[in-house]
Design an enzyme around this catalytic site. Structure first.
Site, PDB file in Angstrom:
ATOM      1  CG  LEU A 168      81.998  97.808  16.029  1.00 36.60           C
ATOM      2  CD1 LEU A 168      81.120  97.880  17.565  1.00 36.60           C
ATOM      3  CD2 LEU A 168      81.302  97.605  14.903  1.00 36.60           C
ATOM      4  CG  LEU A 169      86.508  94.139  12.530  1.00 31.55           C
ATOM      5  CD1 LEU A 169      86.458  94.719  11.089  1.00 31.55           C
ATOM      6  CD2 LEU A 169      87.473  93.327  12.711  1.00 31.55           C
ATOM      7  CB  CYS A 356      65.967  76.637  11.396  1.00 31.14           C
ATOM      8  SG  CYS A 356      67.561  76.537  10.257  1.00 31.14           S
TER       9      CYS A 356
END
Length: 400
Positions: A168-169, A356
């Site tokens: 996994l990256l 936000c």
């Protein structure tokens, strides 16, 4: 007199809730019908030309400098402005200027470090113990922030249906919780990349402390510089908002290039369902180089780069709640933050977090998880979504 007339007109068209405004000359007005829960006090008139140039920058800076004070919820006030179609957020007359952006590898590294390298000790004050600086996932209304962030990590990884022993990256790995959870609990060999020196040092230390050097590595590297390496799975959380509009195609091309055939990626990021946009004040003071892409923009780049969409999930309400908790935590440590920086910084970050929350609350922005594959959609995934929620770590895919 003309200046005061401008303010009266400007403010009367900005909010869809009753607001009291105390002017610099000692007079007051109430805009809207009803009893105001929010009061704006303008200690010093902001030049009209500055508001006309970019209202978000001019008003945001006035709040930072204490020239404008808000008594009441900034989140509610800005939500009202986002929901009002006539407000300055939606009026091109007040967006004549936007800070210039560049997204070269050098500029991107500088932008990231300007935000994330202001100190791990700062972020530790108001993030949870996972040090996760992205949308949490509240499986129940009673979940605390830590639980919700752990939920989010598992929700993302399980969507990949990862098989132990594969790779996994994690593009933009933050402080490493997702990648290290994937290594420890899902049996994956993981690589994380970041441009933040503080995050790199933190994750590297965690890898050593937790004895994960044989299955985990972190690199201080740009996502565009990974050569011909490939991984079975890719995750990327809160990353594409930093790459710039002109680089979105390249970003998704990199995802495609780094995935093995039939590989699966989960890309999680802030997205506008109405189309891409940026905000001058955020770009100048909080996220230099930031750009929130539109939903159609992202899906077009995904498809044009040879990827297919398996699933999409909006999590807008989850991010609203996440940011509200962050702001509560932040305000509980206002004095400590002021000692680290100054009062202007405190006002700036409180405004940022509440803005936000308002933006998510009003639907001005969303956060969407894109489950995508290199190959026919969902060929390496189970037939239904039930595998994402059943409590196990992996299911065998149904082959074509």
């Amino acid at each position: 007199m003309l200046e005061k007339t401008f303010y009266k007109t400007f403010l009367s068209h900005t909010f869809n809730i009753p607001v009291r405004v105390n002017y610099w000359d000692g007079t007051s007005d109430v805009y809207g019908t009803g009893t105001p829960d929010v009061t704006i006090t303008i200690h010093e008139a902001i030049p009209v030309k500055e508001i006309s140039r970019n209202a978000s920058i001019a008003l945001g800076e006035a709040i930072m400098d204490g020239k404008i004070e808000i008594d009441g919820s900034i989140e509610d006030l800005l939500t009202a402005a986002y929901e009002n179609a006539d407000s300055f957020f939606h009026n091109s007359k007040f967006i004549h200027f936007l800070p210039k952006q560049k997204h070269t590898e050098k500029e991107s590294k500088t932008d990231v470090q300007n935000h994330y390298d202001i100190g791990n000790n700062f972020y530790q004050l108001w993030l949870d113990d996972t040090m996760t600086y992205s949308c949490a996932y509240f499986e129940t209304p009673d979940d605390d922030l830590y639980t919700a962030q752990v939920n989010k990590v598992h929700h993302i990884i399980k969507k990949l249906n990862p098989q132990p022993g594969k790779t996994l990256l994690d593009i933009g790995c933050g402080w490493g919780t997702l990648m290290l959870t994937a290594a420890k609990e899902y049996g994956l060999h993981v690589t994380g990349i970041t441009l933040s020196q503080e995050q790199y040092d933190y994750v590297n230390q965690r890898i050593q402390d937790e004895g994960l050097a044989d299955v985990a590595e972190v690199r201080l590297e740009d996502y565009r510089e990974l050569g011909n390496e490939q991984w079975d799975y890719i995750t990327s959380v809160g990353m594409f908002e930093h790459v710039g509009q002109e680089n979105l195609g390249q970003y998704f091309d990199c995802v495609q290039k780094y995935l093995m055939n039939d590989g699966v990626a989960l890309i999680h990021g802030i997205t506008r369902q109405q189309g891409g946009a940026n905000n001058g004040w955020l770009n100048k003071w909080i996220f230099p180089g930031g750009y929130v892409p539109g939903l159609i923009e992202n899906t077009t780049h995904i498809i044009e780069n040879g990827l297919q969409i398996d699933d999409m999930e909006p999590l807008r309400r989850h991010y609203q709640k996440t940011v509200e908790i962050w702001d509560k935590n932040f305000n509980e440590h206002r004095d400590e933050v002021a000692k680290m920086f100054d009062e202007k910084f405190v006002r700036m970050w409180d405004l940022y977090l509440q803005a936000c929350a308002a933006s998510f609350k009003s639907g001005n922005i969303d956060v969407i998880q894109y489950l995508i594959s290199k190959g026919p959609s969902a060929r390496m995934l189970p037939m239904t979504r039930s595998y994402m929620y059943d409590g196990t770590h992996a299911q065998a895919p149904v082959t074509d």
